[in-house]
Scaffold this active site. Structure first.
Site, short mmCIF file in Angstrom:
data_model
loop_
_atom_site.label_atom_id
_atom_site.label_comp_id
_atom_site.label_asym_id
_atom_site.label_seq_id
_atom_site.Cartn_x
_atom_site.Cartn_y
_atom_site.Cartn_z
N ARG A 110 0.84 -1.21 0.00
CA ARG A 110 0.00 0.00 0.00
C ARG A 110 0.87 1.25 0.00
O ARG A 110 0.47 2.31 -0.48
CB ARG A 110 -0.97 0.00 1.20
CG ARG A 110 -1.78 1.29 1.33
CD ARG A 110 -3.12 1.13 2.05
NE ARG A 110 -3.08 0.28 3.22
CZ ARG A 110 -2.55 0.63 4.40
NH1 ARG A 110 -2.01 1.83 4.57
NH2 ARG A 110 -2.55 -0.22 5.42
N TYR A 159 -12.92 18.67 -15.26
CA TYR A 159 -13.40 17.30 -15.49
C TYR A 159 -14.59 16.98 -14.58
O TYR A 159 -14.63 17.42 -13.43
CB TYR A 159 -12.23 16.34 -15.23
CG TYR A 159 -12.58 14.90 -15.41
CD1 TYR A 159 -12.73 14.37 -16.68
CD2 TYR A 159 -12.77 14.07 -14.31
CE1 TYR A 159 -13.05 13.04 -16.85
CE2 TYR A 159 -13.09 12.74 -14.47
CZ TYR A 159 -13.24 12.22 -15.74
OH TYR A 159 -13.56 10.91 -15.89
N ASP A 196 -4.17 19.98 -13.89
CA ASP A 196 -4.48 18.69 -14.52
C ASP A 196 -4.00 18.77 -15.96
O ASP A 196 -4.56 19.50 -16.79
CB ASP A 196 -6.00 18.44 -14.44
CG ASP A 196 -6.41 17.09 -15.02
OD1 ASP A 196 -5.69 16.55 -15.87
OD2 ASP A 196 -7.49 16.59 -14.63
N LYS A 205 -5.36 7.74 -19.54
CA LYS A 205 -5.59 8.31 -20.86
C LYS A 205 -4.30 8.25 -21.69
O LYS A 205 -3.86 7.18 -22.04
CB LYS A 205 -6.11 9.74 -20.71
CG LYS A 205 -7.26 9.89 -19.71
CD LYS A 205 -8.54 9.22 -20.15
CE LYS A 205 -9.61 9.21 -19.07
NZ LYS A 205 -9.87 10.48 -18.40
#
Ligand SMILES: *Cc1c(COP(=O)(O)O)cnc(C)c1O
Length: 396
Positions: free
Chosen positions: A58, A111, A183, A208
């Site tokens: 983690r 977004y 972003d 993406k």
């Protein structure tokens, strides 16, 4: 001549120069959840960061480390950390730096998932959220002048590919002692370098363009080491960790990032120019077109190119969109973007499906709009495909 390799070289080599096991030339996928130690002194040293090594999946993982290092170098950053998805990157950043009583300024066109955090989650936590019209730079400057803790930008935006002047606004935010987060998903590190423009942190939905093959989810954050460290400290507790298998796929995809993006830049520009002249098309939004309202800013801040993403509006509204999209042979009707395959999506069923026609209109999103994510196919085939799909509209 500088010894710093160009980005196309970094995309292939960065982070991978030291092979991880047995002189393998490709990064191994290390699936082990935990790591063991020679003795308890060694364990303590690793746990305190006094010796290199890993503790638990983690927190960190060797395969994931390589992915972070590649993005760190491509973005010219001091540090980078990764996440299970782009939205995990965004939510962890916002939850790390914002507290009740603090103030964030952003744009209305961010977004969809990011907008939800601004409109629903942060106000519930007592954070003061101000969203400005994306193209109203005076309003953005005024709100920054009122004082803020975090400026959150995205450029180009989805789906109308608006351009925000990162250098100008990040400079203003810095004068006010605020940090700027950008972003950079639509632009990619090939086309735009927000840290050089004055941003403190840059993030991506690696799902993406970085991965580029629509087969792995991921997110990544890069920038000032002290800030990345703070976000990492929350992420390792909150648990939105990138899976090593996904990190491997993203790394593999990133080797061709420059090749893909250069092709996509050129094809998107050619298609946008051609669509502007098509009788069925009312409007084309692409920052590479001189008709784009912020073309001059785009020329300055996107030295690598204007990206794969454009959108265009059909005269016939949503009925025309409904007719045209299924006719395309070389485009998936799909919610993702940034892949090697071309994908198309109408905001009405995609990014803005939950809004009413009136709400979309208020955001400047007409019903006849199509978002086009240019793939790496031959541009002549993409153009012919669009031509045959649009032909019915003009002959009908
Ligand atoms: C897709 C996307 C996100 C969210 O990323 P996920 O990996 O889907 O969580 C954030 N910002 C932009 C600009 C995106 O296109």
């Amino acid at each position: 001549m500088s010894d710093t390799p160009k980005r196309a070289t970094q995309a292939v080599w960065a982070g991978e120069e030291r092979s991880l096991i047995q002189h393998a030339t490709q990064v191994p996928v290390v699936k082990s959840v935990a790591f063991s130690y020679d003795d308890l002194d060694h364990w303590r040293d690793v746990a305190l960061g006094d010796a290199p090594g890993h503790i638990y999946g983690r927190n960190t993982n060797p395969t994931v480390d390589v992915f972070e290092e590649k993005v760190r170098i491509l973005e010219g950053a001091e540090a980078a950390t990764s996440f299970a998805t782009g939205m995990a990157a965004i939510s962890n950043v916002l939850l790390t730096f914002l507290r009740p009583g603090l103030r964030v300024v952003s744009i209305k066109d961010s977004y969809g998932g990011t907008s939800k955090i601004f409109l629903e989650d942060l106000p519930a936590f007592g954070v003061d959220v101000t969203l400005c019209d994306t193209l109203d730079v005076d309003a953005l400057e005024r709100e920054i002048d009122r004082g803020l803790d975090l400026l959150y930008l995205e450029s180009p935006t989805n789906p109308t590919v608006k351009i925000v002047d990162i250098e100008r606004l990040a400079g203003k935010a810095r004068e006010r002692g605020a940090i700027t987060v950008v972003d950079n998903t639509f632009a990619t590190p090939i086309n735009q370098h927000p840290l050089e423009l004055g941003a403190d942190l840059v993030l991506h939905s690696a799902t993406k363009f970085l991965g580029g093959h629509a087969d792995a989810l991921g997110g990544v954050l890069a920038g000032r080491a002290d800030l990345v460290e703070r976000v990492f400290a929350r992420r390792e507790i909150h648990g939105a960790t990138l899976h090593p298998e996904a990190a491997y796929l993203l790394l593999r995809g990133m080797k061709t990032l420059a090749l893909r993006v250069e092709r996509q830049n050129a094809s998107a520009l050619a298609l946008a120019q051609w669509l502007q002249t098509h009788p069925a098309v009312a409007n084309v939004h692409y920052p590479g077109l001189p008709s784009h309202p912020n073309h001059d800013v785009a020329v300055r801040q996107m030295p690598g190119g204007f990206g794969a993403m454009f959108s265009f509006e059909l005269h016939g509204g949503f009925d025309a969109v409904r007719e045209v999209l299924p006719r395309l042979r070389f485009a998936h009707c799909a919610a993702n973007l940034g892949a090697v395959e071309t994908t198309v999506a109408p905001p009405r069923t995609g990014s803005h499906v939950e809004l009413t026609t009136e709400q979309r209109a208020a955001l400047g999103i007409p019903e006849g709009l199509i978002r086009y994510s240019t793939g790496i196919e031959d541009v002549a085939d993409l153009m012919a495909d669009l031509e045959q799909a649009l032909a019915s509209l003009t002959t009908a």
